[in-house]
Design an enzyme around this catalytic site. Structure first.
Site, short mmCIF file in Angstrom:
data_model
loop_
_atom_site.label_atom_id
_atom_site.label_comp_id
_atom_site.label_asym_id
_atom_site.label_seq_id
_atom_site.Cartn_x
_atom_site.Cartn_y
_atom_site.Cartn_z
N SER A 134 117.23 71.91 -3.84
CA SER A 134 117.18 71.06 -5.02
C SER A 134 118.34 70.06 -5.01
O SER A 134 119.45 70.41 -4.62
CB SER A 134 117.29 71.91 -6.28
OG SER A 134 116.24 72.85 -6.31
N ALA A 135 118.03 68.84 -5.45
CA ALA A 135 119.05 67.80 -5.60
C ALA A 135 119.73 67.43 -4.28
O ALA A 135 120.93 67.15 -4.23
CB ALA A 135 120.08 68.18 -6.67
N CYS A 136 118.97 67.42 -3.17
CA CYS A 136 119.49 66.97 -1.88
C CYS A 136 118.77 65.70 -1.41
O CYS A 136 118.75 65.39 -0.22
CB CYS A 136 119.34 68.06 -0.82
SG CYS A 136 120.50 69.41 -1.02
N TYR A 142 114.32 74.55 -20.18
CA TYR A 142 114.61 73.70 -19.02
C TYR A 142 113.48 73.75 -17.98
O TYR A 142 112.97 74.83 -17.65
CB TYR A 142 115.93 74.10 -18.36
CG TYR A 142 116.10 73.36 -17.04
CD1 TYR A 142 116.45 72.01 -17.05
CD2 TYR A 142 115.82 73.97 -15.83
CE1 TYR A 142 116.51 71.30 -15.87
CE2 TYR A 142 115.90 73.27 -14.64
CZ TYR A 142 116.24 71.93 -14.67
OH TYR A 142 116.29 71.23 -13.50
N ASP A 201 108.32 67.51 -3.96
CA ASP A 201 108.96 68.80 -4.24
C ASP A 201 108.22 70.01 -3.68
O ASP A 201 108.85 70.96 -3.25
CB ASP A 201 109.13 68.98 -5.75
CG ASP A 201 110.15 70.06 -6.11
OD1 ASP A 201 111.18 70.14 -5.44
OD2 ASP A 201 109.89 70.82 -7.06
N LYS A 224 107.95 75.73 -10.33
CA LYS A 224 108.59 76.70 -9.44
C LYS A 224 107.93 78.08 -9.58
O LYS A 224 107.80 78.81 -8.59
CB LYS A 224 110.08 76.81 -9.76
CG LYS A 224 110.81 75.48 -9.73
CD LYS A 224 110.76 74.83 -8.36
CE LYS A 224 111.63 73.56 -8.35
NZ LYS A 224 111.61 72.90 -7.05
N ARG A 232 118.20 75.52 -13.80
CA ARG A 232 117.58 76.83 -13.55
C ARG A 232 118.65 77.91 -13.58
O ARG A 232 119.77 77.71 -13.12
CB ARG A 232 116.88 76.85 -12.19
CG ARG A 232 115.49 76.24 -12.21
CD ARG A 232 114.81 76.35 -10.87
NE ARG A 232 115.50 75.54 -9.89
CZ ARG A 232 116.30 75.99 -8.95
NH1 ARG A 232 116.49 77.30 -8.80
NH2 ARG A 232 116.90 75.18 -8.13
N ASN A 255 114.30 60.72 -3.22
CA ASN A 255 114.65 59.47 -2.55
C ASN A 255 113.94 59.35 -1.20
O ASN A 255 113.41 58.29 -0.86
CB ASN A 255 116.16 59.36 -2.34
CG ASN A 255 116.90 59.17 -3.66
OD1 ASN A 255 116.32 58.70 -4.64
ND2 ASN A 255 118.17 59.54 -3.68
N ARG A 271 117.33 64.70 -15.94
CA ARG A 271 116.07 64.56 -15.21
C ARG A 271 115.16 63.51 -15.81
O ARG A 271 115.23 63.22 -16.99
CB ARG A 271 115.33 65.91 -15.24
CG ARG A 271 116.07 67.05 -14.54
CD ARG A 271 115.70 67.10 -13.10
NE ARG A 271 116.52 68.00 -12.30
CZ ARG A 271 116.17 68.41 -11.08
NH1 ARG A 271 115.04 68.01 -10.55
NH2 ARG A 271 116.98 69.19 -10.39
N GLY A 320 112.55 73.96 -14.58
CA GLY A 320 112.18 75.04 -13.66
C GLY A 320 112.04 76.39 -14.34
O GLY A 320 111.38 77.29 -13.82
N HIS A 342 108.81 74.55 -0.50
CA HIS A 342 109.63 73.63 -1.29
C HIS A 342 109.84 72.35 -0.47
O HIS A 342 110.92 72.09 0.03
CB HIS A 342 110.96 74.33 -1.59
CG HIS A 342 111.81 73.65 -2.61
ND1 HIS A 342 113.18 73.80 -2.66
CD2 HIS A 342 111.49 72.82 -3.63
CE1 HIS A 342 113.65 73.10 -3.67
NE2 HIS A 342 112.66 72.50 -4.27
#
Ligand code: SAT
Ligand code: MN
Length: 595
Positions: free
Chosen positions: A246-248, A195, A273, A204, A67, A252, A365, A197, A224
């Protein structure tokens, strides 16, 4: 065909001048044709169909991999309504700026018209968008991430109540890239990027930025957040919503597999998300996931870290910017398999383990249908959503923030969310690993002035008679030489269990200046090799260490001027008082290393 869609399509076609127009119905035949064309044009590369049926690789332009927040705008009539958290342009100026870029942009291309539904079919909370795009990759991805085609048109009927999402790849140059949101006109214009987002406008752009704006008007929340069900050995399910940047690790956590030491527990996935939350008639907050698939970070995904996601992406998955092995299967850093002796990297260049660059892009991704997720909740399609017991706020923080703590009240919880900050990741362009403020993990996604957003959060707590309890979590605290103190992944269930205990008036805690922190033995460590010393470190609240944090919170709150709710300023002053009261003379003299 809906007349309003038809006339909008005509208008856009007059401007963008495509060679062909295809109205997408979402059928299998349409998908097959799009894949065939994408393979011919090189937009997709076929992966090994024996081993991974229905899987394809897409390589983006090298400078179009995340993004681009500095090119993302919220175009409200009044600048203050977009707030200091957004780039702003007047709506007419934005249209005037983008019209020349869109003019003729689809010459020689096909224009795809993609009706899509965000939310379960038949839900009174679901929203319709129509995305016009010239990218087959976007169409194929929207087909996974949203309920596309017929279900959307059926839901819409002949209504005009849909978001007009206009997208073109343009020339993919960051110099001519803009992602413009028009909340007051219910529209998005995005050009110059393929891309996720930036280009899958249901996600988003609609489900967070425009939805958050609408939600404030109509008394709900677009956040979010992941949504999970936690089932105990007695088969009782309670639900948690969690906001993380994002990406934290949201994906998982959303697919958490309980450790062997906790038999009978199960986590089910409602979303990874985005959550839309509303107060229900019972005074609780109810949440649904408007999406239909997962757009997850690939590196680090393995049978060890997230077996559910790993299995989910073995079929019908689009991979973006991963490496390609000679046998036609994808590879990435953190895969269970060791690095291949030879591969093509994410840009298609020869790669060996001796290469200094990564094989897969750090923000590569996967795009996979939710229905392929083995842990998907049976409530996924429930039009009313699920009732939320706890909200957690988390981020990447190596220092200062304990593994978990509990807010004293809803208002204090809103303060914890508002002061969230995280070390940056590859999900947005810019430097990785620097600390940035990210209130409620919504800084890049709040479609209006964040001061008003904080006020709205406070108001929602007042409106719900039984609001969820709020917690802050941090799986990423490190000890000496950067070692993670907490194992994370499946063992995070131990923390969730303490949280759920607290929601029922159980679970041991000590009150500290920042909130209620578990006592050292409060979190079940059966079968876990985390030492008492590490646990003490994980749960430590060091008042001296908080002085600086409190000072920088001031800066954030001042940005919003008189849009900043007084209640949060009071929370801030209250924290400052508590921290000062907790500081001992020894703290002022100086501390030994790491103490
Ligand atoms: O914005 S994306 O959907 O591309 C990924 C993210 O940042 O969460
Ligand atoms: Mn996200």
């Amino acid at each position: 065909m809906n007349e309003q869609i038809r006339s909008w399509v005509d208008q856009v076609a007059a401007m963008t001048r495509p060679d062909r127009i295809l109205i997408c119905d979402g059928s299998e035949a349409e998908k097959d044709a799009l894949i065939t064309e994408s393979l011919a044009s090189g937009e997709l590369i076929e992966l090994n169909q024996q081993r991974m049926p229905g899987c394809y690789l897409h390589r983006s332009a090298p400078h179009d991999v995340a993004r681009t927040e500095h090119l993302t705008y919220v175009c409200t009539e009044v600048k203050e309504d977009a707030g200091p958290n957004n780039n702003w342009m007047a709506p007419d100026d934005a249209i005037a700026k983008l019209t020349p870029l869109f003019t003729g942009a689809m010459k020689g291309r096909t224009m795809y018209v993609v009706p899509f539904l965000m939310g379960p079919p038949g839900s009174r909370f679901s929203k319709i968008g129509v995305e016009i795009t010239d990218s087959k990759y976007v169409v194929l991805s929207m087909r996974i991430m949203t309920r596309m085609g017929k279900p959307a048109l059926d839901h819409l009927g002949d209504s005009n109540d849909f978001t007009r999402c206009l997208h073109s790849l343009g020339d993919l140059s960051p110099d001519r890239r803009f992602i413009m949101h028009f909340p007051e006109r219910n529209a998005v214009w995005s050009i110059g990027s393929g891309y996720g987002g930036n280009a899958l406008l249901g996600k988003k752009c609609l489900a967070l930025r425009l939805a958050s704006f609408l939600a404030r008007k109509d008394g709900w929340m677009a956040e979010h957040m992941l949504i999970i069900g936690v089932e105990d050995p007695q088969k009782r399910v309670r639900y948690i919503a969690g906001a993380f940047p994002s990406a934290c690790g949201k994906t998982n956590l959303a697919m958490l597999l309980p450790p062997k030491a906790l038999p009978g527990w199960k986590v089910t996935t409602v979303g990874d998300d985005i959550a839309w939350l509303r107060p229900g008639g019972d005074g609780r907050l109810w949440a649904l996931n408007p999406e239909f698939g997962f757009f997850g970070v690939v590196p680090g995904t393995s049978r060890r870290t997230n077996p559910t996601a790993f299995d989910m992406i073995q079929r019908n998955t689009i991979f973006t910017n991963v490496a390609l092995r000679p046998d036609g299967t994808p590879w990435w850093e953190g895969h269970d398999d060791p690095a291949p002796a030879h591969a093509l990297d994410w840009q298609g260049r020869p790669w060996t383990p001796a290469s200094t660059e990564k094989a897969a892009h750090p923000n590569s991704r996967f795009t996979a249908l939710a229905s392929q997720c083995a842990s998907l909740s049976p409530e996924f399609e429930n039009p009313e959503g699920v009732p939320i017991d706890a909200i957690i706020f988390g981020a990447r923080r190596q220092r200062r923030i304990p593994l978990v703590y509990e807010a004293r009240t809803w208002q204090h919880g809103v303060f914890l969310g508002a002061t969230l900050s995280s070390e940056t990741t590859a999900a947005a362009t810019g430097k990785v690993g620097v600390l940035r403020r990210d209130p409620m993990a919504m800084w890049p996604f709040c479609g209006y002035n964040m001061g008003d957003y904080f006020t709205h959060w406070l108001e929602m707590g007042r409106r719900a008679a039984r609001p969820p309890k709020i917690f802050r979590v941090n799986w990423f605290r490190t000890g000496e030489s950067g070692r993670f103190l907490w194992p994370g992944f499946g063992d995070n269930l131990r923390v969730l269990n303490w949280i759920l205990d607290r929601c029922e008036g159980r679970g041991n805690a000590v009150d500290t200046a920042i909130g209620a922190v578990p006592t050292i033995d409060a979190i079940d460590r059966t079968g876990l090799s985390v030492s008492d010393a590490d646990m003490i470190e994980l749960l430590k609240v060091d008042p001296a260490d908080w002085v600086e944090a409190v000072a920088t919170q001031d800066e954030l709150f001042r940005m919003f001027g008189d849009r900043m709710p007084k209640a949060l300023i009071e929370e801030h002053d209250d924290l400052a008082r508590r921290i000062n009261a907790a500081i001992t003379p020894a703290d002022l003299v100086g501390r030994d290393n790491g103490a």
